[in-house]
Every structure is written in structure tokens, then in C-alpha cells.
Design an enzyme around this catalytic site. Structure first.
Site, short mmCIF file in Angstrom:
data_model
loop_
_atom_site.label_atom_id
_atom_site.label_comp_id
_atom_site.label_asym_id
_atom_site.label_seq_id
_atom_site.Cartn_x
_atom_site.Cartn_y
_atom_site.Cartn_z
N LYS A 182 0.83 -1.21 0.00
CA LYS A 182 0.00 0.00 0.00
C LYS A 182 0.86 1.25 0.00
O LYS A 182 2.07 1.18 0.22
CB LYS A 182 -0.94 -0.01 1.20
CG LYS A 182 -0.27 -0.02 2.56
CD LYS A 182 -1.27 -0.48 3.60
CE LYS A 182 -0.66 -0.70 4.96
NZ LYS A 182 -0.43 0.45 5.76
N TYR A 223 16.80 29.53 7.44
CA TYR A 223 15.60 30.13 8.04
C TYR A 223 15.70 30.10 9.56
O TYR A 223 16.03 29.07 10.15
CB TYR A 223 14.35 29.37 7.61
CG TYR A 223 13.92 29.63 6.20
CD1 TYR A 223 13.57 30.92 5.79
CD2 TYR A 223 13.86 28.61 5.27
CE1 TYR A 223 13.17 31.17 4.48
CE2 TYR A 223 13.46 28.84 3.96
CZ TYR A 223 13.12 30.13 3.58
OH TYR A 223 12.73 30.37 2.29
C1 LIG Z 1 -3.61 -4.55 8.38
C2 LIG Z 1 -2.16 -4.35 8.12
N1 LIG Z 1 -1.36 -5.41 7.99
C3 LIG Z 1 -0.04 -5.29 7.76
C4 LIG Z 1 0.55 -4.04 7.65
C5 LIG Z 1 2.03 -3.94 7.41
O1 LIG Z 1 2.69 -3.31 8.48
P1 LIG Z 1 4.25 -3.21 8.55
O2 LIG Z 1 4.67 -2.29 7.47
O3 LIG Z 1 4.52 -2.67 9.90
O4 LIG Z 1 4.80 -4.58 8.34
C6 LIG Z 1 -0.24 -2.91 7.78
C7 LIG Z 1 0.36 -1.58 7.69
O5 LIG Z 1 0.06 -0.65 8.37
C8 LIG Z 1 -1.64 -3.06 8.02
O6 LIG Z 1 -2.43 -2.00 8.16
#
Ligand SMILES: Cc1ncc(COP(=O)(O)O)c(C=O)c1O
Length: 328
Positions: free
Chosen positions: A5, A225
Site C-alpha cells: 500500500k 531560516y
Molecule cells: C492490516 C495491516 N497489515 C499489515 C501491515 C504492514 O505493516 P508493517 O509495514 O509494519 O509490516 C499494515 C500496515 O500498516 C496493516 O495495516
């Protein structure tokens, strides 16, 4: 299940998916992210971690063969209203203590019962939960989450999934049938006190720019800045073309290491939108055009995140559009 994602944590959804093609499934947060995978010809199982909302999104999920996390009653009703031939792979999400997504303990039995008789759902469905603080190896809450999930799902058929990166690395009891790492896959540690390389990982991302000016300043000169960094000696300062407009966080503290010509040098002064200033007094012959590495091998993104008061997730996801990807 490789978590892709948010543009694969800033690495590019499709290049990351291709690199992770050995995964048994991909997980994304948004329908559009899954569609991007299909448009690139990737036929893997794809799980939508937040499920879908509305019949149009459900139709698209069916069309692309996406599996759905179902975490609230409206999504159960949506599946019950499905009249197509397609049967959806479903991941029923239980809130075992994070209080974000998932059916509350008192709601689980009803949700399970409805989904078990729902014609739109392929049986058995998978069961999942998410850990709130697995990155804290001493967490007292995580054991409770594991127990609650085990109790709430006891006797139900279907595969289980609990662990994100930290759960996978630190909580063997959380591994279950499916693990869902994101951050670890990109070579980065989810633990505050440990870098990816200390876990035996290599960072996939390098954020690099170039020197665009070099100047000598005098003792007492105030840089950038707010003039929040003052030269305590005659200083050679390199200006590099990267700033918070590129995703290098504005809060990054003076003293944070970057590599100029592969040698460490400290940030000096506030990060601007397009530039940073670096004290290169100790380095030989820095010139316009020289490479400046902001994070990657040699500069853990975990360390930059700490210096900026944030987590590496935010830095990786926050690399902005104007940064040229150079996927290798
Ligand atoms: C439901 C779920 N599973 C797995 C993950 C993966 O997490 P990570 O990047 O900490 O492994 C996420 C990420 O936020 C998540 O929301």
C-alpha cells in the site's frame, strides 16, 4: 502477503510487486492500488486491507478478483446484497485490542454467522487481526491481543493472519498461517532501537541528491531560516538540492548525518522546501555536482526518522512526486 500500500511505501507499487513476485498474495489499502497491479499484468491474489464501500467498488473488486477484508457491519450487508456469480475471498477482521478496524469482540459471532451463510462469500473465510504495538518487544498488550484473537476465533475454520513486520520479527506466536509484512520487505526495521541492517536487511530505497553550492562562512554566521544553526568556527557549507518539498522532513535536527561523496557530514540549519545545508568543513574538496545521500545504505532511514521525531514509514511514503525514481 506482501504489503504494497501507499505506493509500496514510496518504492513504486508495480516495481515493488515485480520485485516481490514470489509472495503468495499482495495487500493494498485502496481499490485503485489493486487496479494498478492488475493493469501491470500482475495476477496475484490481492487483498484490500480496508475492504470496499459501496456496490460500485464491490463490482470492481469482483471484476479484478480482489479479496476483501470485512471489518464492519455495512460491509457484511454489502456482500449480502451481491447478486452476481462471483464469490469473494473474505478476510474477517477482528478487533483484538487496537480499537481501529475490525469487529469488536461482542460483534464477532454475529458477523461470522452472517458471512458463513452469505452466498457471495467463499468458505471458509480467513480470520485476521492487527497488532497495536508489536514493535515494542516488551509490550504487555500484545500477548492479550493474541489470546483474545485465539479465543474469539476458536473452533472456526479458515486460515489466520496476525503479524505485520514487527509481529513477524518479534512475536513468533503471531506468525499463524499468513504474515503481512510491509516495512521489513523494504529493508527497514519497525523497531525504534534497531536498524534494518542490524536485523540483517538491506534498505531498498536510496534518497540521493547533489550539491548545488559551496560557500565559506565565518564564525558566528547564522545559517538558514530562523538562523537556528550558528557556525562555531570558520565553516565550509554545502547546499544540497533536497528539502521537505522532496520528502526530507523539515523537523530533521541539525547534526543529522548525510553522506557527501560517501563521507558523513552533519546537517547544519533548518531544512527548507528545496534545500538543505551541510557542514562539510571536515571533508576534502566538496564541489557543485557532488552526490549527497540523505538515506539509504550508510544512512539508515530509521536514524533520519528518529532525528525528525517520526517513524521510517512516514519518510518512505512521503517522498514526493518531483523526486525522480530510478528503479533498479
Ligand atoms: C492490516 C495491516 N497489515 C499489515 C501491515 C504492514 O505493516 P508493517 O509495514 O509494519 O509490516 C499494515 C500496515 O500498516 C496493516 O495495516
Amino acid at each position: 502477503m506482501a504489503v504494497l500500500k501507499a505506493n509500496a511505501y514510496g518504492h513504486g507499487t508495480v516495481p515493488a510487486a515485480v520485485a516481490l513476485a514470489a509472495a503468495d498474495a499482495f495487500a493494498v489499502a485502496r481499490l485503485e492500488e489493486g487496479i494498478e497491479l492488475r493493469a501491470a499484468g500482475l495476477r496475484h491474489r490481492v487483498v484490500l486491507l480496508e475492504g470496499v464501500f459501496g456496490s460500485d467498488a464491490l463490482r470492481q473488486a469482483a471484476h479484478h478478483g480482489f479479496e476483501l477484508v470485512v471489518h464492519e457491519p455495512g460491509q457484511v450487508a454489502l456482500l449480502e446484497s451481491w447478486r452476481g456469480d462471483h464469490r469473494f475471498g473474505v478476510w474477517l477482521k477482528v478487533d483484538s485490542g487496537m480499537c481501529r478496524l475490525g469487529f469488536r469482540p461482542a460483534e464477532v459471532a454475529t458477523a461470522v454467522a452472517r458471512l458463513q451463510v452469505c452466498e457471495a462469500v467463499l468458505q471458509p473465510m480467513a480470520l485476521m487481526t492487527h497488532l497495536a504495538e508489536a514493535e515494542d518487544r516488551g509490550s504487555t498488550r500484545t500477548g492479550g491481543q493474541l489470546e483474545r484473537f485465539a479465543t474469539l476465533t476458536e473452533g472456526l475454520p479458515g486460515e489466520r493472519s496476525i503479524a505485520n513486520s514487527a509481529g513477524l520479527a518479534a512475536w513468533p506466536a503471531a506468525r499463524a498461517d499468513w504474515v503481512r509484512p510491509g516495512l521489513l520487505l523494504y529493508g527497514v526495521s519497525p523497531f525504534a532501537a534497531t536498524t534494518g541492517s542490524e536485523l540483517g536487511l538491506r534498505p531498498a530505497m536510496t534518497l540521493e541528491t547533489r550539491v548545488i553550492a559551496v560557500r565559506n562562512i565565518a564564525t558566528g554566521d547564522r545559517v538558514g531560516y530562523g538562523g537556528c544553526w550558528t557556525a562555531s568556527r570558520p565553516t565550509r557549507l554545502a547546499v544540497a538540492a533536497a528539502g521537505y518539498g522532496d520528502g526530507y522532513p523539515r523537523n530533521t535536527a541539525s547534526g543529522t548525518t548525510v553522506l557527501v561523496n560517501e563521507r558523513p557530514a552533519p546537517l547544519a540549519g533548518r531544512v527548507s522546501m528545496d534545500m538543505i545545508t551541510v557542514d562539510v568543513t571536515e571533508l576534502p574538496r566538496v564541489a557543485v555536482g557532488d552526490p549527497v545521500l540523505l538515506w539509504g545504505p550508510g544512512v539508515p532511514v530509521e536514524a533520519v526518522a528518529r532525528a525528525a521525531g517520526t517513524v521510517p514509514y512516514e519518510l518512505l511514503c512521503g517522498v514526493s512526486q518531483r523526486v525522480h525514481p530510478d528503479v533498479r
